[in-house]
Motif scaffolding. Structure first.
Motif, PDB file in Angstrom:
ATOM      1  N   HIS A   1      68.372  66.042 -19.374  1.00 33.88           N
ATOM      2  CA  HIS A   1      69.497  65.429 -18.706  1.00 33.88           C
ATOM      3  C   HIS A   1      69.796  63.997 -19.070  1.00 33.88           C
ATOM      4  O   HIS A   1      68.807  63.396 -19.569  1.00 33.88           O
ATOM      5  CB  HIS A   1      69.757  65.262 -17.065  1.00 33.88           C
ATOM      6  CG  HIS A   1      69.685  66.976 -16.562  1.00 33.88           C
ATOM      7  ND1 HIS A   1      70.779  67.719 -16.519  1.00 33.88           N
ATOM      8  CD2 HIS A   1      68.543  67.530 -16.000  1.00 33.88           C
ATOM      9  CE1 HIS A   1      70.393  68.665 -15.973  1.00 33.88           C
ATOM     10  NE2 HIS A   1      69.238  68.935 -15.917  1.00 33.88           N
ATOM     11  N   GLY A   2      70.845  63.407 -19.183  1.00 33.55           N
ATOM     12  CA  GLY A   2      71.176  61.839 -19.464  1.00 33.55           C
ATOM     13  C   GLY A   2      70.357  61.171 -18.481  1.00 33.55           C
ATOM     14  O   GLY A   2      70.147  61.358 -17.455  1.00 33.55           O
ATOM     15  N   ALA A   3      70.577  59.852 -18.943  1.00 36.70           N
ATOM     16  CA  ALA A   3      70.220  58.857 -18.113  1.00 36.70           C
ATOM     17  C   ALA A   3      70.878  58.635 -16.705  1.00 36.70           C
ATOM     18  O   ALA A   3      70.347  58.171 -15.836  1.00 36.70           O
ATOM     19  CB  ALA A   3      70.127  57.549 -19.107  1.00 36.70           C
ATOM     20  N   ASP A   4      72.160  59.331 -16.760  1.00 35.42           N
ATOM     21  CA  ASP A   4      72.866  58.941 -15.464  1.00 35.42           C
ATOM     22  C   ASP A   4      72.912  60.068 -14.814  1.00 35.42           C
ATOM     23  O   ASP A   4      73.269  60.337 -13.619  1.00 35.42           O
ATOM     24  CB  ASP A   4      74.417  58.766 -16.013  1.00 35.42           C
ATOM     25  CG  ASP A   4      75.088  60.137 -16.805  1.00 35.42           C
ATOM     26  OD1 ASP A   4      73.977  60.770 -17.195  1.00 35.42           O
ATOM     27  OD2 ASP A   4      76.032  60.301 -16.599  1.00 35.42           O
ATOM     28  N   TYR A   5      71.913  61.196 -14.941  1.00 35.17           N
ATOM     29  CA  TYR A   5      71.729  62.218 -13.951  1.00 35.17           C
ATOM     30  C   TYR A   5      70.778  61.775 -12.906  1.00 35.17           C
ATOM     31  O   TYR A   5      69.650  61.108 -12.936  1.00 35.17           O
ATOM     32  CB  TYR A   5      70.829  63.113 -14.825  1.00 35.17           C
ATOM     33  CG  TYR A   5      70.549  64.704 -14.117  1.00 35.17           C
ATOM     34  CD1 TYR A   5      71.595  65.462 -13.802  1.00 35.17           C
ATOM     35  CD2 TYR A   5      69.277  64.647 -13.673  1.00 35.17           C
ATOM     36  CE1 TYR A   5      71.516  66.763 -13.331  1.00 35.17           C
ATOM     37  CE2 TYR A   5      69.245  65.928 -12.773  1.00 35.17           C
ATOM     38  CZ  TYR A   5      70.137  66.838 -12.673  1.00 35.17           C
ATOM     39  OH  TYR A   5      69.870  68.197 -11.783  1.00 35.17           O
ATOM     40  N   ASN A   6      71.294  62.038 -11.532  1.00 41.39           N
ATOM     41  CA  ASN A   6      70.481  61.537 -10.439  1.00 41.39           C
ATOM     42  C   ASN A   6      70.012  62.747  -9.772  1.00 41.39           C
ATOM     43  O   ASN A   6      70.454  63.484  -9.040  1.00 41.39           O
ATOM     44  CB  ASN A   6      71.682  60.933  -9.659  1.00 41.39           C
ATOM     45  CG  ASN A   6      71.027  60.030  -8.320  1.00 41.39           C
ATOM     46  OD1 ASN A   6      69.897  60.327  -8.094  1.00 41.39           O
ATOM     47  ND2 ASN A   6      71.441  58.965  -7.904  1.00 41.39           N
ATOM     48  N   ASN A   7      68.507  62.773 -10.000  1.00 45.89           N
ATOM     49  CA  ASN A   7      67.794  63.670  -9.489  1.00 45.89           C
ATOM     50  C   ASN A   7      67.729  63.739  -7.919  1.00 45.89           C
ATOM     51  O   ASN A   7      68.069  65.043  -7.242  1.00 45.89           O
ATOM     52  CB  ASN A   7      66.114  63.482  -9.698  1.00 45.89           C
ATOM     53  CG  ASN A   7      65.425  64.581 -10.064  1.00 45.89           C
ATOM     54  OD1 ASN A   7      65.274  65.426  -9.357  1.00 45.89           O
ATOM     55  ND2 ASN A   7      64.792  64.628 -11.029  1.00 45.89           N
TER      56      ASN A   7
ATOM     57  N   ARG B   1      70.147  62.708  -6.041  1.00 49.48           N
ATOM     58  CA  ARG B   1      71.593  63.031  -5.593  1.00 49.48           C
ATOM     59  C   ARG B   1      71.529  64.741  -5.599  1.00 49.48           C
ATOM     60  O   ARG B   1      72.215  65.397  -4.760  1.00 49.48           O
ATOM     61  CB  ARG B   1      72.876  62.514  -6.192  1.00 49.48           C
ATOM     62  CG  ARG B   1      74.036  62.840  -5.593  1.00 49.48           C
ATOM     63  CD  ARG B   1      75.180  62.033  -6.577  1.00 49.48           C
ATOM     64  NE  ARG B   1      76.569  62.243  -6.301  1.00 49.48           N
ATOM     65  CZ  ARG B   1      77.160  63.311  -6.454  1.00 49.48           C
ATOM     66  NH1 ARG B   1      76.595  64.241  -7.588  1.00 49.48           N
ATOM     67  NH2 ARG B   1      78.216  63.819  -6.196  1.00 49.48           N
ATOM     68  N   GLU B   2      71.294  65.311  -6.831  1.00 55.56           N
ATOM     69  CA  GLU B   2      71.210  66.874  -6.932  1.00 55.56           C
ATOM     70  C   GLU B   2      70.432  67.600  -5.782  1.00 55.56           C
ATOM     71  O   GLU B   2      71.177  68.395  -5.297  1.00 55.56           O
ATOM     72  CB  GLU B   2      70.990  67.260  -8.477  1.00 55.56           C
ATOM     73  CG  GLU B   2      71.599  66.542  -9.536  1.00 55.56           C
ATOM     74  CD  GLU B   2      73.297  67.249  -9.388  1.00 55.56           C
ATOM     75  OE1 GLU B   2      73.376  68.261  -9.130  1.00 55.56           O
ATOM     76  OE2 GLU B   2      73.947  66.327  -9.649  1.00 55.56           O
TER      77      GLU B   2
END
Lengths: 486, 218
Positions: free
Chosen positions: B126-132, B134-135
């Motif tokens: 995932h890219g840098a803006d992927y929020n673990n 939050r998901e």
């Protein structure tokens, strides 16, 4: 996104209401100063009653999945929950009598018992391995605590420790098996698992490897040989009130676990797990019945008797037909009724600081209380499978299905072992009727207790004479015939 | 060998060694500390899978809270090692037989033939803006809300059980009352009592005659 909606909450209403009421019972118990814990007990029974009403109102043959497929409401879950509520209600009545006799009244017996009931409900309607596992832990954790409740008794502590350790190992095995199944199918949802398994090669090693661990985990929880070591010590070490609860009602939950995991989830692997269950069933019937003969302690004897009954239960499931599952469900319910009755009599024989659980304690019971002796006679004949009592029909139904799938040798073995088993049941009858009483203490017991034990005996006798209604419910569950109760 | 593969084998080796130490070292405190090391190594493995939140929670909760508590318990109770080891050599052959059997079967099944890398796709990156976090939160409170609530109930049962099994109301136990302690004044703290002098009482305590109390009165 899968936000839960009204239909999800409606489907799981019994669980939600029972969980809420259980918390309220907890608070009631905290604030009540009553030494007899009458209010706590009444609130507990009220909770079970509300559960029964909710189930009956929503009773239908429709299959409803809720909460993104983690919860299923079908006729099997409904009927199992009904029996769980009824069984738990009777068990709590016996429990209260026992605690009063022994001056050990504590509200936690009922609140923890209620949470155990909730765990069983979750197991009954689990359609996802995570839900199933959490339900199992909720049930087990409550039971471990219940076994340990008598804090000053070394025997109870030992029993609780053994139960906890072996239970933890069993949970670990179950989880390991589930993770293997997840690795092979890519899902924990039992519906998706079933689809993936149906498409997989039947000799897929990972699936079978996972299956072995799952079967071992379930066998631990059921107490089937060779995973039975905990049962006798726990049955003997726990207070009788707890034994009578954990020996009877959770077997329904274990049956639910068998059905959900092996039939709903891994049904296409039937050929593989049938062989495993045959081994478990034969060993359970053999060891259970043979070792029970050597027991001097009635509770230990009943533990081995339970192990042999579990063998019979497995016979019904391993046949792999709807009629077989119905017979296994019938057997489980019948076993619960008989177990409750037998332990109920033991509760009535005890008095403060004294557990009547040696064989000599029951000698000459007929001279002390003919009525109680009669109830015990009915229970023992029924457990041995003597017609016309209820236990006969349970064994008959299971054996019929085993023969129907062509496993005649298995049916013959089961009959041989139950004849061997009849010895120790009849020995109890002999002790009650033909021996001189060693114990002369009068048998007391509150009137609700007397009424309940008597009706427990009558149920075994009456349903033995007319087994059709009870058997009909069990068959209707699996043949999906429209069911009408009341 | 890429750096990622190297890191995986590095931490996996640490994890295995630490896990072995947990069950082989004699000192319980060292066993607990080895477990801490095992947790750290598995947190690093999770990090490699981009499960940052889980890795951090593992360190915070297990290392920071659970294991510290565990260490306290281990240090406070007196474990009799001789008693623990009793029957070890007697059970050893059976234990080794079971362990070897399990390992062989597992090696056959969980080997590269079934769990080889080619059977499984690359771990999605995932890219840098992927929020673990939050998901994870989204999944917990939507799809898995029912199991999540059940886990909460299990914790409640654990609390109830722990309190029911340990809370004792003994008559005569003394409790502190902070309100009274704070409101105390100097006059109440020390009370001087005048009393007459008394002879010292260090005469030996008379012991029972031998044999006197052996026999029960009939």
């Amino acid at each position: 996104m899968n936000l839960p909606g009204t239909q999800d909450y409606l489907a799981a209403l019994p669980e939600i209401v029972v969980a809420t009421l259980a918390c309220i019972v907890l608070l009631i118990d905290l604030w009540s100063n009553d030494r007899e814990r009458l209010l706590t007990w009444l609130a507990t029974q009220f909770t079970l009653l509300v559960g029964i009403v909710l189930i009956i109102v929503q009773l239908s043959t429709d299959v409803t999945y809720a909460f993104a497929g983690t919860y299923v409401k079908d006729i099997l879950s409904d009927v199992l929950k009904l029996f769980i509520f009824i069984g738990a209600g009777v068990a709590f009545l016996y429990m209260r009598e026992y605690l009063r006799i022994h001056n050990e009244m504590k509200g936690e017996y009922f609140t923890l018992g209620l949470f155990a009931v909730l765990g069983m409900m979750v197991l009954a309607s689990a359609s996802h391995m995570i839900t199933l596992y959490l339900g199992l832990e909720l049930l087990s954790l409550s039971l471990y605590a219940l076994v340990a409740m008598r804090r000053d008794s070394a025997q109870s502590a030992e029993a609780a420790m053994k139960y906890f350790m072996l239970g933890a190992i069993a949970s670990g095995m179950l989880l390991y098996g589930m993770s293997m199944i997840y690795g092979a199918t890519g899902s924990l949802d039992l519906r998706e698992v079933a689809d993936a398994v149906a498409q997989a090669r039947s000799d897929d090693l990972i699936l079978i490897f996972g299956l072995v661990f799952i079967v071992a985990g379930i066998a631990f929880k059921l107490g089937a040989v060779p995973f039975h070591m905990w049962a006798p010590d726990v049955y003997q070490g726990a207070p009788t009130a707890v034994t009578l609860f954990l020996a009877t009602v959770p077997k329904l939950a274990a049956f639910a676990m068998l059905m959900r995991l092996l039939v709903d989830g891994l049904g296409p692997l039937h050929d593989q797990w049938q062989g495993m269950l045959i081994i478990l069933a034969v060993l359970s019937m053999a060891i259970g019945n043979l070792v029970a003969i050597a027991q001097e302690n009635i509770r230990r004897m009943l533990a081995y008797s339970t192990i042999s009954h579990v063998g019979f239960l497995l016979l019904g499931v391993l046949s792999g037909t709807d009629q077989g599952y119905a017979a296994a469900l019938f057997y489980t319910v019948v076993y619960m009724i008989m177990g409750l009755g037998a332990f109920g009599v033991l509760v009535m024989l005890g008095r403060a600081g004294f557990e009547a659980d040696r064989l000599s304690d029951i000698k000459g019971l007929n001279q002390r209380s003919p009525w109680l002796a009669g109830v015990m006679l009915v229970m023992m004949f029924s457990m041995a499978g003597v017609p016309p009592f209820l236990g006969f029909w349970a064994k008959f139904a299971v054996l019929q299905e085993v023969v129907a799938v062509g496993l005649v040798w298995l049916a013959v073995a089961a009959v041989v072992f139950s004849i061997i088993g009849a010895f120790y049941y009849l020995r109890i009858v002999k002790l009650i009727y033909f021996d001189e009483a060693e114990e002369q203490a009068p048998i007391r017991g509150s009137s609700p207790m007397r009424v309940m034990v008597s009706s427990n005996g009558l149920v075994v006798l009456l349903f033995g004479l007319f087994p059709a209604p009870l058997l009909g419910i069990c068959i209707a569950v699996f043949t999906r015939i429209e069911l009408v109760i009341g | 060998m890429g750096i990622e593969k190297f890191l995986f084998y590095f931490f996996a080796a640490i994890l295995l060694v630490a896990a072995t130490l947990v069950i082989t070292v004699r000192n319980p405190v060292r066993a607990a500390l080895s477990l801490v090391l095992a947790f750290f190594a598995s947190a690093a493995l999770w990090m490699l899978l981009e499960a940052e939140f889980l890795a951090l929670v593992l360190v915070l909760v297990y290392v920071g809270a659970v294991m510290v508590l565990f260490l306290f318990v281990v240090m406070m109770i007196d474990i009799d090692l001789a008693q623990v080891k009793e029957g070890f050599s007697r059970m050893l052959p059976a234990g080794i037989a079971v362990a070897v059997g399990l390992v062989v079967v597992m090696a056959v099944v969980v080997g590269p033939e079934h769990f080889g890398l080619e059977g499984f796709g690359e771990v999605p990156r995932h890219g840098a803006d992927y929020n673990n976090t939050r998901e994870l939160g989204m999944a917990l409170f939507t799809t898995f809300v029912y199991p999540f609530e059940l886990a909460a109930l299990i914790l409640l049962v654990a609390i109830v059980a722990a309190i029911a099994l340990t809370l004792r109301r003994r008559p005569g136990t003394r409790h502190q009352n902070p309100a009274e302690q704070v409101a105390v004044n100097a006059a109440e703290r020390v009370r001087v009592v005048k009393m007459a002098a008394e002879p010292r009482d260090d005469a030996p305590v008379p012991t029972a005659e031998p044999g006197e109390s052996k026999e029960e009165p009939r």
